[in-house]
Design a protein around this motif. Structure first.
Motif, mmCIF file in Angstrom:
data_model
loop_
_atom_site.group_PDB
_atom_site.id
_atom_site.type_symbol
_atom_site.label_atom_id
_atom_site.label_comp_id
_atom_site.label_asym_id
_atom_site.label_seq_id
_atom_site.Cartn_x
_atom_site.Cartn_y
_atom_site.Cartn_z
ATOM 1 N N MET A 256 -4.817 -5.362 4.454
ATOM 2 C CA MET A 256 -5.728 -4.504 3.690
ATOM 3 C C MET A 256 -5.911 -4.962 2.245
ATOM 4 O O MET A 256 -6.485 -4.244 1.427
ATOM 5 C CB MET A 256 -5.230 -3.054 3.701
ATOM 6 C CG MET A 256 -5.267 -2.396 5.071
ATOM 7 S SD MET A 256 -4.967 -0.607 4.983
ATOM 8 C CE MET A 256 -3.248 -0.576 4.473
ATOM 9 N N TRP B 289 0.851 -1.184 0.000
ATOM 10 C CA TRP B 289 0.000 0.000 0.000
ATOM 11 C C TRP B 289 0.890 1.237 0.000
ATOM 12 O O TRP B 289 2.119 1.145 0.135
ATOM 13 C CB TRP B 289 -0.956 0.000 1.193
ATOM 14 C CG TRP B 289 -0.319 0.246 2.544
ATOM 15 C CD1 TRP B 289 0.631 -0.541 3.149
ATOM 16 C CD2 TRP B 289 -0.578 1.326 3.446
ATOM 17 N NE1 TRP B 289 0.955 -0.033 4.375
ATOM 18 C CE2 TRP B 289 0.238 1.119 4.595
ATOM 19 C CE3 TRP B 289 -1.425 2.426 3.418
ATOM 20 C CZ2 TRP B 289 0.237 1.993 5.683
ATOM 21 C CZ3 TRP B 289 -1.429 3.288 4.508
ATOM 22 C CH2 TRP B 289 -0.606 3.074 5.614
ATOM 23 N N ASN C 35 -2.722 4.443 -3.904
ATOM 24 C CA ASN C 35 -3.066 3.052 -3.609
ATOM 25 C C ASN C 35 -3.697 2.448 -4.858
ATOM 26 O O ASN C 35 -4.685 2.974 -5.377
ATOM 27 C CB ASN C 35 -4.047 2.977 -2.442
ATOM 28 C CG ASN C 35 -3.400 3.323 -1.113
ATOM 29 O OD1 ASN C 35 -2.398 2.732 -0.730
ATOM 30 N ND2 ASN C 35 -3.964 4.299 -0.407
ATOM 31 N N HIS D 180 -6.175 -2.522 -3.277
ATOM 32 C CA HIS D 180 -5.252 -2.401 -2.159
ATOM 33 C C HIS D 180 -5.724 -1.308 -1.201
ATOM 34 O O HIS D 180 -6.433 -0.385 -1.596
ATOM 35 C CB HIS D 180 -3.849 -2.087 -2.662
ATOM 36 C CG HIS D 180 -3.269 -3.153 -3.542
ATOM 37 N ND1 HIS D 180 -3.650 -3.326 -4.858
ATOM 38 C CD2 HIS D 180 -2.350 -4.123 -3.287
ATOM 39 C CE1 HIS D 180 -2.969 -4.342 -5.371
ATOM 40 N NE2 HIS D 180 -2.184 -4.843 -4.449
ATOM 41 N N ALA D 181 -5.308 -1.420 0.070
ATOM 42 C CA ALA D 181 -5.680 -0.421 1.086
ATOM 43 C C ALA D 181 -7.199 -0.237 1.142
ATOM 44 O O ALA D 181 -7.700 0.874 1.169
ATOM 45 C CB ALA D 181 -4.974 0.902 0.830
ATOM 46 N N SER E 52 -0.181 -3.782 5.340
ATOM 47 C CA SER E 52 -0.539 -3.815 3.912
ATOM 48 C C SER E 52 -1.217 -5.126 3.531
ATOM 49 O O SER E 52 -2.205 -5.141 2.789
ATOM 50 C CB SER E 52 0.711 -3.605 3.050
ATOM 51 O OG SER E 52 1.587 -4.716 3.127
#
Length: 244
Positions: free
Chosen positions: A157, A24, A46, A50-51, A154
């Motif tokens: 997430m 991330w 991002n 992701h995130a 990371s």
């Protein structure tokens, strides 16, 4: 837009950092702080999936198109750095770069050609399921406590559908051709990890005799170069010489 930023928007230079698979934007903390100290405003988006970002289309072209807002009104960057998956994404952004601005692109162990993607995907998914503790990561990879904490966060997430989509939507995995036609206003440096410690970039997949393209293999350095050798990255950036 979902991103992390460091430094002042009025800084004399700008850098765009593109993370890798299951990472991330905050993963760039260490490098970003060094860049800010050298007069950069740093932006790290991002990627889709992701995130906590959701997505359904994970083709490389779609990941790049999602970053188009970072180039509105001819926004330019002095340096663009892409790690792992962020490498092919960065190369897919060449079409968005203003032709009036010289841009340095640094690719950190980019997977340009992959065979046996099912095995690689299974390994990444296993890493995501069996998350190591911060101490285990530090002992295993020798990273700083900060980088270990950011890595664990990371992975938490990013879910398995993203990993599966990245591989299934980019089959066959072949992106070395993006290096064959480098625009005259772009210079690309590839920093490849040591094959003995988990490199994903094979220098043999990098086209030879291409203008404005250089390659450097980092002995003893693993895939996450930004966690192991920040000096190699900073050395690849043309920084202003100190006044005597």
């Amino acid at each position: 837009m979902s991103a992390s930023q460091w430094g002042s928007p009025t800084a004399p230079r700008k850098a765009l950092l593109i993370h890798g698979l299951t990472a991330w934007s905050g993963s760039w903390e260490g490098l970003a702080q060094l860049l800010v100290a050298e007069g950069f405003f740093v932006v790290a988006p991002n990627l889709l999936g992701h995130a906590w970002r959701r997505g359904t289309d994970y083709r490389m072209s779609t990941l790049a198109e999602d970053l188009r807002p970072y180039f509105v009104k001819d926004t330019s960057y002095d340096v663009i750095i892409g790690h792992s998956l962020g490498g092919p994404v960065a190369l897919s952004l060449l079409q968005f770069l203003p032709k009036t601005k010289e841009t340095a692109i640094i690719l950190l162990d980019p997977p340009l050609e992959l065979e046996g993607t099912e095995m690689i995907k299974s390994w990444i998914l296993n890493e995501a399921v069996t998350i190591k503790t911060i101490k285990e990561l530090a002992d295993d990879r020798g990273w700083s406590r900060r980088d270990c904490m950011l890595h664990v966060l990371s992975v938490l997430m990013c879910d398995r559908t993203t990993v599966e989509g990245i591989f299934s939507h980019n089959e066959p995995w072949s992106f070395s051709g993006l290096l064959r036609n480098i625009p005259p206003h772009v210079k690309i440096t590839v920093l490849a990890s040591d094959p003995k410690v988990g490199a994903f970039c094979d220098p043999e997949h990098i086209p030879c005799d291409v203008e404005r393209l250089s390659v450097r293999v980092l002995p003893g350095i693993g895939h996450c170069i930004q966690c192991e050798d920040l000096d190699a990255i900073m050395d690849s950036i043309q920084l202003p010489k100190a006044k005597l």
